[in-house]
Design a protein around this motif. Structure first.
Motif, PDB file in Angstrom:
ATOM      1  N   ASP A  15      35.917-120.360 -30.961  1.00  0.00           N
ATOM      2  CA  ASP A  15      34.465-120.340 -31.122  1.00  0.00           C
ATOM      3  C   ASP A  15      33.871-119.104 -30.449  1.00  0.00           C
ATOM      4  OD1 ASP A  15      31.937-121.492 -31.895  1.00  0.00           O
ATOM      5  OD2 ASP A  15      31.667-122.098 -29.795  1.00  0.00           O
ATOM      6  N   MET A  16      34.393-118.773 -29.276  1.00  0.00           N
ATOM      7  CA  MET A  16      33.908-117.597 -28.560  1.00  0.00           C
ATOM      8  C   MET A  16      34.159-116.327 -29.373  1.00  0.00           C
ATOM      9  SD  MET A  16      34.923-116.085 -24.790  1.00  0.00           S
ATOM     10  CE  MET A  16      36.561-115.603 -25.322  1.00  0.00           C
ATOM     11  N   LEU A  17      35.326-116.225 -30.001  1.00  0.00           N
ATOM     12  CA  LEU A  17      35.634-115.043 -30.814  1.00  0.00           C
ATOM     13  C   LEU A  17      34.651-114.885 -31.972  1.00  0.00           C
ATOM     14  CD1 LEU A  17      39.540-115.026 -31.002  1.00  0.00           C
ATOM     15  CD2 LEU A  17      38.037-113.583 -29.604  1.00  0.00           C
ATOM     16  N   MET A  18      34.216-115.977 -32.541  1.00  0.00           N
ATOM     17  CA  MET A  18      33.227-115.913 -33.615  1.00  0.00           C
ATOM     18  C   MET A  18      31.854-115.491 -33.073  1.00  0.00           C
ATOM     19  SD  MET A  18      34.924-116.540 -36.297  1.00  0.00           S
ATOM     20  CE  MET A  18      33.628-116.762 -37.491  1.00  0.00           C
ATOM     21  N   LYS A  19      31.436-116.083 -31.965  1.00  0.00           N
ATOM     22  CA  LYS A  19      30.123-115.774 -31.389  1.00  0.00           C
ATOM     23  C   LYS A  19      30.025-114.336 -30.904  1.00  0.00           C
ATOM     24  CE  LYS A  19      28.859-120.425 -29.959  1.00  0.00           C
ATOM     25  NZ  LYS A  19      28.559-121.315 -28.835  1.00  0.00           N
ATOM     26  N   VAL A  20      31.127-113.821 -30.390  1.00  0.00           N
ATOM     27  CA  VAL A  20      31.098-112.479 -29.804  1.00  0.00           C
ATOM     28  C   VAL A  20      30.909-111.398 -30.884  1.00  0.00           C
ATOM     29  CG1 VAL A  20      33.559-111.864 -29.783  1.00  0.00           C
ATOM     30  CG2 VAL A  20      32.101-111.151 -27.904  1.00  0.00           C
ATOM     31  N   GLN A  21      31.069-111.762 -32.132  1.00  0.00           N
ATOM     32  CA  GLN A  21      30.802-110.815 -33.209  1.00  0.00           C
ATOM     33  C   GLN A  21      29.303-110.534 -33.333  1.00  0.00           C
ATOM     34  OE1 GLN A  21      33.432-109.228 -34.526  1.00  0.00           O
ATOM     35  NE2 GLN A  21      34.535-110.577 -33.117  1.00  0.00           N
TER      36      GLN A  21
END
Length: 86
Positions: A15-21
């Motif tokens: 989830d963090m990898l998606m948000k950090v985009q």
């Protein structure tokens, strides 16, 4: 900027990898900031900006040398320590 605990960052990594985009995410450990996660695009933009700044400063140094507009070494280091070249 969104903030996650280190434990949340670990358990919600995908989830963090998606948000950090979309936005940087601050990671806290024991309530203190320890890291910021950014997208690869943001990282590359930052690195390109740092390179342009370095190239600009190098070009200015070459201009000064070519104009014999040189600074005394001791004076330069005093200015550097006082933050004049930041």
């Amino acid at each position: 900027m969104e903030t996650l605990s280190a434990n949340d960052a670990k358990t919600k990594f995908g989830d963090m990898l998606m948000k950090v985009q979309r936005t940087p995410i601050q990671i806290n450990k024991n309530g203190k900031p320890v890291a910021v996660v950014i997208s690869m695009d943001e990282y590359q933009s930052t690195e390109a900006l740092k390179l342009r700044l370095l190239q600009s400063r190098a070009a200015k140094a070459v201009e000064d040398i070519n104009k014999d507009d040189l600074t005394d070494g001791e004076q330069f280091f005093n200015e550097l320590e006082s933050g004049q070249h930041d």
